[in-house]
Design a protein around this motif. Structure first.
Motif, short mmCIF file in Angstrom:
data_model
loop_
_atom_site.label_atom_id
_atom_site.label_comp_id
_atom_site.label_asym_id
_atom_site.label_seq_id
_atom_site.Cartn_x
_atom_site.Cartn_y
_atom_site.Cartn_z
N ALA A 121 12.47 -23.60 -24.42
CA ALA A 121 12.07 -22.27 -24.91
C ALA A 121 11.09 -22.43 -26.07
CB ALA A 121 13.30 -21.48 -25.35
N ASP A 122 11.32 -23.43 -26.93
CA ASP A 122 10.41 -23.68 -28.05
C ASP A 122 9.02 -24.09 -27.56
OD1 ASP A 122 12.16 -23.08 -30.19
OD2 ASP A 122 13.07 -25.06 -30.07
N ASN A 125 7.37 -20.94 -26.28
CA ASN A 125 6.96 -20.09 -27.41
C ASN A 125 5.70 -20.63 -28.09
OD1 ASN A 125 9.03 -18.30 -27.03
ND2 ASN A 125 10.40 -19.28 -28.52
N ASN A 128 2.73 -19.99 -25.83
CA ASN A 128 2.41 -18.56 -25.88
C ASN A 128 1.72 -18.18 -27.19
OD1 ASN A 128 3.44 -18.07 -23.35
ND2 ASN A 128 5.46 -17.45 -24.08
N PHE A 129 2.11 -18.85 -28.26
CA PHE A 129 1.47 -18.63 -29.57
C PHE A 129 -0.02 -18.99 -29.46
CE2 PHE A 129 -0.03 -20.21 -33.64
CZ PHE A 129 0.43 -19.27 -34.55
N HIS A 132 -1.77 -16.34 -27.41
CA HIS A 132 -1.87 -15.09 -28.17
C HIS A 132 -3.02 -15.12 -29.18
CE1 HIS A 132 -0.52 -11.39 -30.11
NE2 HIS A 132 -0.69 -12.01 -31.27
#
Length: 193
Positions: A121-122, A125, A128-129, A132
């Motif tokens: 999950a990290d 994330n 995705n960062f 983004h």
């Protein structure tokens, strides 16, 4: 790239401490214990310019490695390590975010994942960062020597799908032990300078 000259020029925690050479920078991100230091050492053809440790979570600053007076590798603290206080994690998070979102010379992020495991999950994330904030990402699936070559494509597909990678973000198979992927990754880095 043949690396002859490399130096760890500084450890920084605030923007005013960052180098002002203006060379392109490549941030290295990865879960604690994923082999980030081994990746740096292999890419820079040095035994221990980046300290490898059996204790994850050792990097607590942004470490700037100047390479051939042409570019910087910027090692950021590993993410996802449990034995650090919440306050400490938040402090690191703020420092990393400030660097990644506000640093002019940053060209791309190099995200290191373990090819043997589905990205955490990290990992997701972090990727995705990058997406983004429109930070181009180069994903390195390391520890490739630990699985048969015939399974690399299957594992790459798992990484690509788990991270939901953008089509033009490259994914490289890498092994610090065997030197797999070093030339391909350098070619990618040089193409972005």
């Amino acid at each position: 790239m043949k690396v002859h000259n490399v130096e760890m020029v500084m450890s920084a925690v605030r923007p005013e401490q960052y180098p002002d050479d203006g060379f392109p920078e490549f941030a290295l991100a990865g879960r604690s214990n994923v082999g980030k230091s081994s990746f740096i050492n292999k890419m820079l053809a040095r035994k221990n310019i980046a300290r490898t440790s059996s204790k994850p979570g050792k990097t607590q600053t942004l470490n700037f490695y100047k390479i051939e007076e042409q570019l910087f590798f910027v090692d950021v603290p590993g993410y996802g390590y449990a034995r650090v206080s919440k306050t400490e994690k938040e402090k690191w998070g703020g420092m990393i975010e400030q660097y990644l979102t506000g640093r002019e010379p940053l060209v791309a992020a190099i995200q290191i994942v373990d090819i043997r495991h589905v990205p955490s999950a990290d990992d997701i994330n972090m990727y995705n960062f990058f997406v983004h904030y429109n930070i181009p990402a180069i994903v390195i699936a390391t520890k490739a020597d630990k699985i048969p070559k015939g399974k690399w494509e299957k594992h790459k597909k798992i990484v690509r799908e788990s991270l939901n990678m953008l089509g033009d973000d490259p994914l490289f198979v890498f092994s610090s032990e065997k030197g797999i992927g070093v030339e391909a990754v350098w070619a990618e880095i040089e193409s972005r300078m």
